[in-house]
Design a protein around this motif. Structure first.
Motif, PDB file in Angstrom:
ATOM      1  N   SER A   1       0.824  -1.212   0.000  1.00  0.00           N
ATOM      2  CA  SER A   1       0.000   0.000   0.000  1.00  0.00           C
ATOM      3  C   SER A   1       0.856   1.259   0.000  1.00  0.00           C
ATOM      4  CB  SER A   1      -0.927  -0.006   1.218  1.00  0.00           C
ATOM      5  OG  SER A   1      -0.187  -0.105   2.430  1.00  0.00           O
ATOM      6  N   GLY A   2       2.002   1.194   0.680  1.00  0.00           N
ATOM      7  CA  GLY A   2       2.892   2.352   0.700  1.00  0.00           C
ATOM      8  C   GLY A   2       3.429   2.673  -0.679  1.00  0.00           C
ATOM      9  N   SER A   3       3.780   1.648  -1.430  1.00  0.00           N
ATOM     10  CA  SER A   3       4.306   1.857  -2.786  1.00  0.00           C
ATOM     11  C   SER A   3       3.234   2.431  -3.702  1.00  0.00           C
ATOM     12  CB  SER A   3       4.812   0.527  -3.353  1.00  0.00           C
ATOM     13  OG  SER A   3       5.896   0.033  -2.598  1.00  0.00           O
TER      14      SER A   3
ATOM     15  N   ILE B   1       0.632   4.294  -2.781  1.00  0.00           N
ATOM     16  CA  ILE B   1       0.420   5.694  -2.403  1.00  0.00           C
ATOM     17  C   ILE B   1       1.550   6.561  -2.946  1.00  0.00           C
ATOM     18  CG2 ILE B   1       0.338   7.292  -0.445  1.00  0.00           C
ATOM     19  CD1 ILE B   1      -1.068   5.059   1.134  1.00  0.00           C
ATOM     20  N   MET B   2       2.781   6.055  -2.814  1.00  0.00           N
ATOM     21  CA  MET B   2       3.925   6.779  -3.347  1.00  0.00           C
ATOM     22  C   MET B   2       3.804   6.985  -4.850  1.00  0.00           C
ATOM     23  SD  MET B   2       6.915   6.259  -5.249  1.00  0.00           S
ATOM     24  CE  MET B   2       7.257   4.516  -5.121  1.00  0.00           C
ATOM     25  N   ALA B   3       3.361   5.941  -5.560  1.00  0.00           N
ATOM     26  CA  ALA B   3       3.200   6.027  -7.010  1.00  0.00           C
ATOM     27  C   ALA B   3       2.155   7.072  -7.386  1.00  0.00           C
ATOM     28  CB  ALA B   3       2.820   4.661  -7.582  1.00  0.00           C
ATOM     29  N   LEU B   4       1.062   7.123  -6.635  1.00  0.00           N
ATOM     30  CA  LEU B   4       0.021   8.116  -6.903  1.00  0.00           C
ATOM     31  C   LEU B   4       0.560   9.531  -6.702  1.00  0.00           C
ATOM     32  CD1 LEU B   4      -3.008   6.377  -5.136  1.00  0.00           C
ATOM     33  CD2 LEU B   4      -2.621   6.567  -7.594  1.00  0.00           C
ATOM     34  N   ILE B   5       1.338   9.716  -5.647  1.00  0.00           N
ATOM     35  CA  ILE B   5       1.909  11.028  -5.363  1.00  0.00           C
ATOM     36  C   ILE B   5       2.917  11.429  -6.442  1.00  0.00           C
ATOM     37  CG2 ILE B   5       3.363  12.335  -3.757  1.00  0.00           C
ATOM     38  CD1 ILE B   5       2.100  10.674  -1.492  1.00  0.00           C
ATOM     39  N   VAL B   6       3.756  10.473  -6.831  1.00  0.00           N
ATOM     40  CA  VAL B   6       4.756  10.754  -7.875  1.00  0.00           C
ATOM     41  C   VAL B   6       4.068  11.092  -9.193  1.00  0.00           C
ATOM     42  CG1 VAL B   6       6.608   9.759  -9.271  1.00  0.00           C
ATOM     43  CG2 VAL B   6       6.562   9.364  -6.807  1.00  0.00           C
ATOM     44  N   GLY B   7       3.011  10.352  -9.521  1.00  0.00           N
ATOM     45  CA  GLY B   7       2.278  10.636 -10.755  1.00  0.00           C
ATOM     46  C   GLY B   7       1.719  12.042 -10.771  1.00  0.00           C
ATOM     47  N   ALA B   8       1.144  12.465  -9.627  1.00  0.00           N
ATOM     48  CA  ALA B   8       0.620  13.823  -9.528  1.00  0.00           C
ATOM     49  C   ALA B   8       1.751  14.843  -9.597  1.00  0.00           C
ATOM     50  CB  ALA B   8      -0.155  13.978  -8.219  1.00  0.00           C
ATOM     51  N   GLY B   9       2.883  14.510  -8.973  1.00  0.00           N
ATOM     52  CA  GLY B   9       4.029  15.410  -9.003  1.00  0.00           C
ATOM     53  C   GLY B   9       4.585  15.601 -10.410  1.00  0.00           C
ATOM     54  N   LEU B  10       4.543  14.532 -11.191  1.00  0.00           N
ATOM     55  CA  LEU B  10       5.012  14.634 -12.583  1.00  0.00           C
ATOM     56  C   LEU B  10       4.209  15.660 -13.366  1.00  0.00           C
ATOM     57  CD1 LEU B  10       5.799  11.022 -13.875  1.00  0.00           C
ATOM     58  CD2 LEU B  10       7.361  12.945 -13.649  1.00  0.00           C
ATOM     59  N   LEU B  11       2.920  15.730 -13.089  1.00  0.00           N
ATOM     60  CA  LEU B  11       2.072  16.705 -13.771  1.00  0.00           C
ATOM     61  C   LEU B  11       2.553  18.121 -13.482  1.00  0.00           C
ATOM     62  CD1 LEU B  11      -1.393  15.109 -13.006  1.00  0.00           C
ATOM     63  CD2 LEU B  11      -0.343  15.289 -15.266  1.00  0.00           C
ATOM     64  N   GLY B  12       2.920  18.367 -12.227  1.00  0.00           N
ATOM     65  CA  GLY B  12       3.424  19.683 -11.867  1.00  0.00           C
ATOM     66  C   GLY B  12       4.746  19.997 -12.543  1.00  0.00           C
TER      67      GLY B  12
ATOM     68  N   CYS C   1      11.116   0.164  -6.591  1.00  0.00           N
ATOM     69  CA  CYS C   1       9.963  -0.636  -6.154  1.00  0.00           C
ATOM     70  C   CYS C   1      10.040  -2.072  -6.650  1.00  0.00           C
ATOM     71  CB  CYS C   1       8.654   0.006  -6.620  1.00  0.00           C
ATOM     72  SG  CYS C   1       8.290   1.587  -5.841  1.00  0.00           S
ATOM     73  N   ASP C   2      10.923  -2.310  -7.611  1.00  0.00           N
ATOM     74  CA  ASP C   2      11.105  -3.659  -8.148  1.00  0.00           C
ATOM     75  C   ASP C   2       9.809  -4.197  -8.741  1.00  0.00           C
ATOM     76  OD1 ASP C   2      13.172  -5.533  -8.570  1.00  0.00           O
ATOM     77  OD2 ASP C   2      12.313  -6.877  -7.081  1.00  0.00           O
ATOM     78  N   SER C   3       9.032  -3.279  -9.361  1.00  0.00           N
ATOM     79  CA  SER C   3       7.713  -3.697  -9.839  1.00  0.00           C
ATOM     80  C   SER C   3       7.232  -2.853 -11.018  1.00  0.00           C
ATOM     81  CB  SER C   3       6.696  -3.600  -8.704  1.00  0.00           C
ATOM     82  OG  SER C   3       5.394  -3.867  -9.166  1.00  0.00           O
ATOM     83  N   ILE C   4       6.810  -3.526 -12.069  1.00  0.00           N
ATOM     84  CA  ILE C   4       6.215  -2.851 -13.214  1.00  0.00           C
ATOM     85  C   ILE C   4       4.891  -2.211 -12.829  1.00  0.00           C
ATOM     86  CG2 ILE C   4       4.888  -4.829 -14.081  1.00  0.00           C
ATOM     87  CD1 ILE C   4       6.939  -2.426 -16.273  1.00  0.00           C
ATOM     88  N   TRP C   5       4.236  -2.759 -11.787  1.00  0.00           N
ATOM     89  CA  TRP C   5       2.945  -2.221 -11.359  1.00  0.00           C
ATOM     90  C   TRP C   5       3.104  -0.838 -10.739  1.00  0.00           C
ATOM     91  CZ3 TRP C   5      -0.629  -4.556 -13.763  1.00  0.00           C
ATOM     92  CH2 TRP C   5      -0.545  -5.916 -14.021  1.00  0.00           C
ATOM     93  N   ALA C   6       4.229  -0.595 -10.114  1.00  0.00           N
ATOM     94  CA  ALA C   6       4.473   0.722  -9.517  1.00  0.00           C
ATOM     95  C   ALA C   6       4.677   1.781 -10.604  1.00  0.00           C
ATOM     96  CB  ALA C   6       5.690   0.668  -8.598  1.00  0.00           C
TER      97      ALA C   6
END
Length: 244
Positions: free
Chosen positions: A77-79, A81-92, A210-215
């Motif tokens: 779940s932490g990864s 949440i981090m991915a969601l935050i990073v995705g939003a940050g990329l937009l900025g 994250c060692d994950s394509i899903w992230a």
């Protein structure tokens, strides 16, 4: 010989990836389907071909090396949440990049200004087709395809295949840089290349740490959702149910 083999495999994967999109364009042309009107259908078709094709190459290349190529660790779940935050940050980050580029173009460089205009035209779906001509179902296909399927196809290619192959012969950080450069260059438009490389670097490090394509897929999907899909759907007017 090792690095030559890696470059060859990456080139084959990229060539097949691009060939699918070109092939679907030709299919539309010869069947009389107007690409400018049915862009959503185009995205769905080429993505539906690319995803299993890239996954098949991942399996094939991994089999020949007797080593799992694709990182598929289930993110916690932490990864996520981090991915969601990073995705939003990329937009900025991209918004700032575009703003700076526009400012330079308007105040200092005709060349940059022309590049910005070309980018704006390329991003405008309604340059060649009026939105009222495009059926509602194609707007929806464009919406879902852009934020759900395109990121998966691109992540399988650029992170799973290209970055994965480069990591076999060089330090992971260098593999991220090289895969991101390929990712950026293939976006084709000068202005877009710059931010695509930046996004590719961040996606690459997310995938690596994250060692994950899903992230990395989650980051990519969030970016596409808010950066393109949602805006395009709202602009299309299909959500406007009010009567005149």
């Amino acid at each position: 010989a090792g690095i030559i083999e890696v470059i060859f495999k990456c080139a084959i994967a990229v060539l097949l990836f691009e060939s699918v999109q070109i092939g679907v364009i030709y299919l539309f042309y010869y069947t009389g389907i107007d690409y400018s009107i049915y862009e959503g259908l185009y995205i769905i078709i080429y993505s539906a071909i690319e995803i299993p094709l890239m996954f098949g190459l991942v399996k094939l290349f991994g089999y020949t090396e007797k080593k799992k190529l694709l990182k598929t660790t289930k993110p916690d779940s932490g990864s996520i949440i981090m991915a969601l935050i990073v995705g939003a940050g990329l937009l900025g980050i991209v918004a700032i990049y575009i703003s700076i580029t526009r400012y330079i173009g308007e105040n200092a460089s005709d060349t940059v200004n022309q590049a910005v205009e070309e980018y704006s035209q390329a991003m405008d779906r309604y340059q060649y087709a009026e939105k009222d001509v495009i059926p509602a179902w194609d707007h929806w296909l464009n919406f879902f395809g852009t934020f759900m399927l395109v990121p998966m196809a691109e992540e399988l290619l650029f992170r799973g295949l290209v970055q994965g192959e480069f990591e076999r012969k060089m330090p992971p950080w260098l593999a991220v840089i090289l895969a991101s450069s390929v990712f950026g260059i293939l976006h084709g438009i000068s202005v877009q290349i710059g931010y695509a490389i930046m996004c590719g670097v961040i996606l690459g490090f997310v995938y690596m740490f994250c060692d994950s394509i899903w992230a990395s897929y989650t980051v990519h999907a969030v970016f596409n959702f808010f950066g393109a899909s949602l805006y395009s759907l709202l602009e299309s007017g299909v959500l406007n149910t009010s009567e005149d």
